[in-house]
Design a protein around this motif. Structure first.
Motif, PDB file in Angstrom:
ATOM      1  N   GLU A 173      25.580  43.363  36.686  1.00 17.41           N
ATOM      2  CA  GLU A 173      25.643  41.871  37.082  1.00 17.41           C
ATOM      3  C   GLU A 173      26.816  41.264  36.150  1.00 17.41           C
ATOM      4  OE1 GLU A 173      24.682  40.383  39.612  1.00 17.41           O
ATOM      5  OE2 GLU A 173      23.161  41.786  40.402  1.00 17.41           O
ATOM      6  N   ASP A 174      26.771  41.750  35.127  1.00 22.31           N
ATOM      7  CA  ASP A 174      27.803  41.637  34.226  1.00 22.31           C
ATOM      8  C   ASP A 174      29.304  41.690  34.515  1.00 22.31           C
ATOM      9  OD1 ASP A 174      25.446  40.835  32.852  1.00 22.31           O
ATOM     10  OD2 ASP A 174      26.234  41.839  30.896  1.00 22.31           O
ATOM     11  N   TRP A 175      29.474  43.069  35.194  1.00 22.54           N
ATOM     12  CA  TRP A 175      30.728  43.294  35.575  1.00 22.54           C
ATOM     13  C   TRP A 175      31.110  42.558  36.816  1.00 22.54           C
ATOM     14  CZ3 TRP A 175      33.713  46.042  32.801  1.00 22.54           C
ATOM     15  CH2 TRP A 175      33.219  47.086  31.980  1.00 22.54           C
ATOM     16  N   MET A 176      30.040  42.228  37.863  1.00 24.29           N
ATOM     17  CA  MET A 176      30.441  41.518  38.749  1.00 24.29           C
ATOM     18  C   MET A 176      30.664  39.864  38.682  1.00 24.29           C
ATOM     19  SD  MET A 176      30.426  43.438  41.451  1.00 24.29           S
ATOM     20  CE  MET A 176      30.930  44.868  40.261  1.00 24.29           C
ATOM     21  N   ALA A 177      29.926  39.403  37.478  1.00 22.63           N
ATOM     22  CA  ALA A 177      30.240  37.904  37.054  1.00 22.63           C
ATOM     23  C   ALA A 177      31.668  38.023  36.680  1.00 22.63           C
ATOM     24  CB  ALA A 177      29.073  37.606  36.131  1.00 22.63           C
ATOM     25  N   ALA A 178      32.125  38.918  36.038  1.00 24.93           N
ATOM     26  CA  ALA A 178      33.306  38.804  35.203  1.00 24.93           C
ATOM     27  C   ALA A 178      34.389  38.887  36.445  1.00 24.93           C
ATOM     28  CB  ALA A 178      33.642  39.862  34.465  1.00 24.93           C
ATOM     29  N   MET A 179      34.226  39.389  37.472  1.00 22.29           N
ATOM     30  CA  MET A 179      35.066  39.548  38.499  1.00 22.29           C
ATOM     31  C   MET A 179      35.339  38.195  39.531  1.00 22.29           C
ATOM     32  SD  MET A 179      36.889  42.140  38.297  1.00 22.29           S
ATOM     33  CE  MET A 179      37.839  42.311  39.817  1.00 22.29           C
ATOM     34  N   GLU A 180      34.195  37.320  39.224  1.00 22.42           N
ATOM     35  CA  GLU A 180      34.223  36.126  39.700  1.00 22.42           C
ATOM     36  C   GLU A 180      35.048  34.964  39.194  1.00 22.42           C
ATOM     37  OE1 GLU A 180      30.155  35.241  40.513  1.00 22.42           O
ATOM     38  OE2 GLU A 180      29.674  37.072  41.755  1.00 22.42           O
ATOM     39  N   ARG A 181      35.424  35.290  38.021  1.00 21.75           N
ATOM     40  CA  ARG A 181      36.324  34.481  37.271  1.00 21.75           C
ATOM     41  C   ARG A 181      37.344  33.958  38.045  1.00 21.75           C
ATOM     42  NH1 ARG A 181      34.337  33.693  31.936  1.00 21.75           N
ATOM     43  NH2 ARG A 181      35.784  31.768  32.162  1.00 21.75           N
ATOM     44  N   ALA A 182      37.873  32.692  37.788  1.00 18.36           N
ATOM     45  CA  ALA A 182      38.956  32.260  38.701  1.00 18.36           C
ATOM     46  C   ALA A 182      40.232  32.676  38.389  1.00 18.36           C
ATOM     47  CB  ALA A 182      38.997  30.649  38.917  1.00 18.36           C
ATOM     48  N   SER A 183      40.894  32.978  37.299  1.00 18.94           N
ATOM     49  CA  SER A 183      42.075  33.438  36.956  1.00 18.94           C
ATOM     50  C   SER A 183      42.071  34.831  36.568  1.00 18.94           C
ATOM     51  CB  SER A 183      42.660  32.438  35.951  1.00 18.94           C
ATOM     52  OG  SER A 183      42.055  32.533  34.589  1.00 18.94           O
ATOM     53  N   LYS A 184      43.188  35.402  36.556  1.00 15.80           N
ATOM     54  CA  LYS A 184      43.491  36.959  36.204  1.00 15.80           C
ATOM     55  C   LYS A 184      42.778  36.968  34.622  1.00 15.80           C
ATOM     56  CE  LYS A 184      46.742  40.496  35.043  1.00 15.80           C
ATOM     57  NZ  LYS A 184      47.992  40.985  35.405  1.00 15.80           N
ATOM     58  N   GLN A 185      43.677  35.980  33.795  1.00 16.13           N
ATOM     59  CA  GLN A 185      43.387  36.025  32.441  1.00 16.13           C
ATOM     60  C   GLN A 185      41.970  35.691  32.165  1.00 16.13           C
ATOM     61  OE1 GLN A 185      45.381  36.991  30.029  1.00 16.13           O
ATOM     62  NE2 GLN A 185      43.693  36.834  28.607  1.00 16.13           N
ATOM     63  N   ALA A 186      41.342  34.863  32.886  1.00 14.97           N
ATOM     64  CA  ALA A 186      39.669  34.665  32.693  1.00 14.97           C
ATOM     65  C   ALA A 186      38.975  36.035  32.972  1.00 14.97           C
ATOM     66  CB  ALA A 186      39.184  33.681  33.399  1.00 14.97           C
ATOM     67  N   LYS A 187      39.444  36.676  34.018  1.00 12.22           N
ATOM     68  CA  LYS A 187      38.729  37.835  34.191  1.00 12.22           C
ATOM     69  C   LYS A 187      39.159  39.114  33.321  1.00 12.22           C
ATOM     70  CE  LYS A 187      38.977  38.321  39.376  1.00 12.22           C
ATOM     71  NZ  LYS A 187      39.504  36.893  39.858  1.00 12.22           N
ATOM     72  N   VAL A 188      40.229  39.235  32.609  1.00 11.90           N
ATOM     73  CA  VAL A 188      40.521  40.012  31.589  1.00 11.90           C
ATOM     74  C   VAL A 188      39.516  39.678  30.546  1.00 11.90           C
ATOM     75  CG1 VAL A 188      42.161  40.572  29.976  1.00 11.90           C
ATOM     76  CG2 VAL A 188      42.930  40.600  32.160  1.00 11.90           C
ATOM     77  N   GLU A 189      39.554  38.405  29.961  1.00 16.90           N
ATOM     78  CA  GLU A 189      38.482  38.118  28.730  1.00 16.90           C
ATOM     79  C   GLU A 189      37.081  38.658  28.866  1.00 16.90           C
ATOM     80  OE1 GLU A 189      39.976  37.434  25.831  1.00 16.90           O
ATOM     81  OE2 GLU A 189      41.742  37.663  26.861  1.00 16.90           O
TER      82      GLU A 189
END
Length: 248
Positions: free
Chosen positions: A121-137
């Motif tokens: 669920e943590d991995w999936m939640a990270a991929m739902e972030r809006a921007s590429k940089q937010a996903k990376v962080e």
């Protein structure tokens, strides 16, 4: 019939003295074990996996269909059984396609998966972030939750797959293709066995998107040092052996 490729053991004194456990770096079965149990006290990956990764880094970019094409069932079974018995295999003598299948088999056998089922669920939640940089962080934060051994192998695996994907002109395997072939072996949800087919297909698609993003952005996510954690260069891998006597 003999194998159609040189299934070579390293001829070392240790191999002669201790058949079955000679110098493989593993004192137990290689497949189906927690990754931490296979690593050295200094958190080094088991030697067969290090050498396998190194050979794939050398030959993967020029092997068409690497990680997609199948290997012969007999050869796959024999190599897996030899590795599980601790035989000291000369990885440089094995076909790249066979080693790619063995690596997927090894990843699939890790009990809690390389990316850790409990972190799904943590991995999936990270991929739902809006921007590429937010996903990376966010992905950096999730990766930091991984066991040390898992993170080390993940960095090396992503660097390898990016290297192959960036040579798609010869490998015919883009980062997307590689994610589709390797991704399902890296992560699944805790309730995988209870999911209906359609739900499992959706999960697989999400995992593939995650893995493709990790491959394409591994430098940003894991740091520039990821290059230093890549498998050894070709010069550090034993040269392929041309021992075909009796194998034809």
């Amino acid at each position: 019939m003999g194998l159609p490729w040189p299934f070579a053991l390293r001829r070392t004194p240790a191999a002669a003295q201790a058949p079955g456990q000679a110098g493989s770096g593993c004192s137990r079965a290689l497949f189906g074990q927690p990754l931490a149990a296979l690593c050295g006290e200094d958190n080094t990956l088991p030697r067969p996996i290090q050498e396998l990764l190194a050979v794939l880094r050398q030959r993967g970019p020029t092997t068409e269909g690497i990680f997609r094409r199948a290997a012969g069932g007999t050869e796959l079974r024999q190599l897996r059984e030899a590795l599980d018995r601790g035989k000291d295999i000369d990885m440089g003598s094995q076909p790249a396609l066979l080693l790619a299948v063995i690596l997927k088999d090894f990843l699939r056998s890790i009990p809690t998966k390389l990316l850790v089922i409990d972190l799904y669920e943590d991995w999936m939640a990270a991929m739902e972030r809006a921007s590429k940089q937010a996903k990376v962080e966010e992905l950096k934060a999730v990766a930091d939750k991984l066991p040390v051994a898992n993170l080390l192998l993940l960095k090396r695996l992503m660097a390898l797959l990016q290297h192959i994907g960036h040579n798609a002109a010869t490998s015919r395997m883009s980062c997307s293709n590689l994610a589709i072939c390797v991704g399902p072996n890296l992560l699944s949800p805790p309730n995988e066995d209870l999911l209906p087919l359609q739900a499992m297909l959706a999960v697989t698609e999400k995992v593939n998107v995650l893995v493709e993003f990790l491959i394409e952005n591994c430098g940003d996510i894991f740091g520039e040092e990821v290059a230093g954690l890549s498998p050894p260069s070709a010069e550090e891998v034993p040269a392929p052996m041309d021992r075909r006597t009796g194998a034809d």
